[in-house]
Design a protein around this motif. Sequence first.
Motif, PDB file in Angstrom:
ATOM      1  N   LYS A  31       0.830  -1.201   0.000  1.00 12.24           N
ATOM      2  CA  LYS A  31       0.000   0.000   0.000  1.00 12.24           C
ATOM      3  C   LYS A  31       0.864   1.251   0.000  1.00 12.24           C
ATOM      4  N   SER A  35      -0.355   3.999  -5.035  1.00  9.08           N
ATOM      5  CA  SER A  35      -1.214   5.133  -4.713  1.00  9.08           C
ATOM      6  C   SER A  35      -2.641   4.638  -4.513  1.00  9.08           C
ATOM      7  N   LEU A  36      -2.867   3.904  -3.406  1.00  8.75           N
ATOM      8  CA  LEU A  36      -4.198   3.402  -3.108  1.00  8.75           C
ATOM      9  C   LEU A  36      -5.028   4.512  -2.459  1.00  8.75           C
ATOM     10  N   PRO A  37      -6.361   4.436  -2.545  1.00 11.62           N
ATOM     11  CA  PRO A  37      -7.202   5.458  -1.923  1.00 11.62           C
ATOM     12  C   PRO A  37      -6.960   5.517  -0.420  1.00 11.62           C
ATOM     13  N   THR A 382      -6.799   2.404 -12.703  1.00  8.93           N
ATOM     14  CA  THR A 382      -6.775   3.670 -11.975  1.00  8.93           C
ATOM     15  C   THR A 382      -8.148   4.325 -12.019  1.00  8.93           C
ATOM     16  N   TYR A 386      -6.239   7.126  -8.279  1.00  9.78           N
ATOM     17  CA  TYR A 386      -5.779   6.116  -7.327  1.00  9.78           C
ATOM     18  C   TYR A 386      -5.729   4.736  -7.984  1.00  9.78           C
ATOM     19  N   THR A 387      -4.841   3.904  -7.489  1.00 16.15           N
ATOM     20  CA  THR A 387      -4.730   2.531  -7.971  1.00 16.15           C
ATOM     21  C   THR A 387      -5.819   1.664  -7.348  1.00 16.15           C
TER      22      THR A 387
END
Length: 505
Positions: A31, A35-37, A382, A386-387
């Motif tokens: 994580k 670039s996760l939320p 994406t 975010y990813t």
Amino acid sequence: MALLSFFIFILALILCTSVLLKKFSRNVQKKQSLSLPPGPMGLPIFGNLPFLNPELHSYFTALAKTYGPIFSLRLGNKIAVVISTSSLAQEVLKDQDIIFANRNVPIAGKVGLCGGSDILWSPYGPEWRNLRKICVQEMLTKSKVDSFYDIRRREVRKRINSLWVRRKSLVDVGEEMFMTVLNSISTVLWGECGKEMAERNLGIEFHHFVEELTMLVGVPNISDFIPCLAYFDMQGIEKKMKRLVTKFDKVFELMINERMREDDNNEKKDFLQGLLNLCKGEGDTKMPLTTTDLKTLLLDMLIAGTGTTSNLMEFMLAEMMNDPQIMKKAQQELEVVVGLNNIVEESHIHKLPYLYAVMKETFRLHPPAPLLVPHCPSESCTIGGYTILKGTIVFINVWAIHRDPSFWENPLKFDPQRFIKSKLDYSGNDFNYLPFSSGRRICPGIEIAEKMFLYLIASLIHSFVWKLSDGEKLDLEEKFVFALKKKKPLMAIPAPKLLSPALYE
């Protein structure tokens, strides 16, 4: 034996804990590198599972105020992403629709619907497209829906007569609506065989069945999020679901077997006969149906057509009773178009723009599936910068989107007038209004739901004045059970308002 089972459980828990701690450590590192939320911190192993509120729709809406319109939760060893704005919903349901057209099937869905091989849960692909095509061709086209009018009319008139017989008595509105819709749909599905349900008093039992099934599917199940604990079924969801579906599976088998033994079955025009013909290889389908397919399609049509429709009707009548001016305006429209010396017919429906607006406002404020059915990307992609990893559980919070003050004026107010001014519809083309979803997974039964909904609700408010018992207060509180329903059933008293008793026959 009990002691041995306990030790096995403890050993499995220790092993799971060890594995999950390692996985948790890897996930944290992953994580940090992606670039996760954003989202709330969770506990080791369990993540945010212990903090989930049963009212997921409002809980997710509250979290969005802190973490933004797209945020993530760690649920055991799975990641969930919640989307709460129309622009992000469009990215999922339109721009990258094919990637997000799959489902993450919960254990309750697998057990309750033949391994999740039905229209609701099947992965996107040829099999799913085939099942959907069959349902549309055999039951859900406009011409098919129109051809079922006599069935709808008969069941609505029977319900109006039943309420007239019990006039000025307290009735369970949701139960009345459910039974009307069930009798109509079951007749469309298997014709006179539908009497089997009535003769064996299975209608009320089926109502309980639908309510419990949607509840079990909607409850966060630790077995789904920590698979190594699935064997223990710690919440008993798998066991409850198996027990629930056994009885009605036998009923479906009985109806199917009886129909297959009949000599004149090819002359029958109902949905069941159409499916049986396809099982024999007739028709243009490239994939002949199996018996399992047949049962799941019957169950899909019954569940989708009864529970959500009757829940929404109950909300709509409650909202009109809560605002006498809205009820008065809707009834005055009916008096002008139909008259108090006549009964409602479906041919009147398109002449009732205000009632139509009341229905659309009901769908806005009380969407049938407030989080839709969760989507699951088939590959990492994406959204909103975010990813979103492959296999993520993606919730579209339409309950929040429908109450977004940046688009809806005075969004918490029940105001049908907004749909008189607006041309918004539920075709899935405007992502500010998604009561039936959008894209490839949009609900295929909108046409039949709309016809039954408007015809029945128009008949109920045209034929009766609806009141609460003395001293009772109207409660509009919602309850999340995968679908949305009234927390407290609407109990009301129908008082006849038409000019002649003969109009209730």
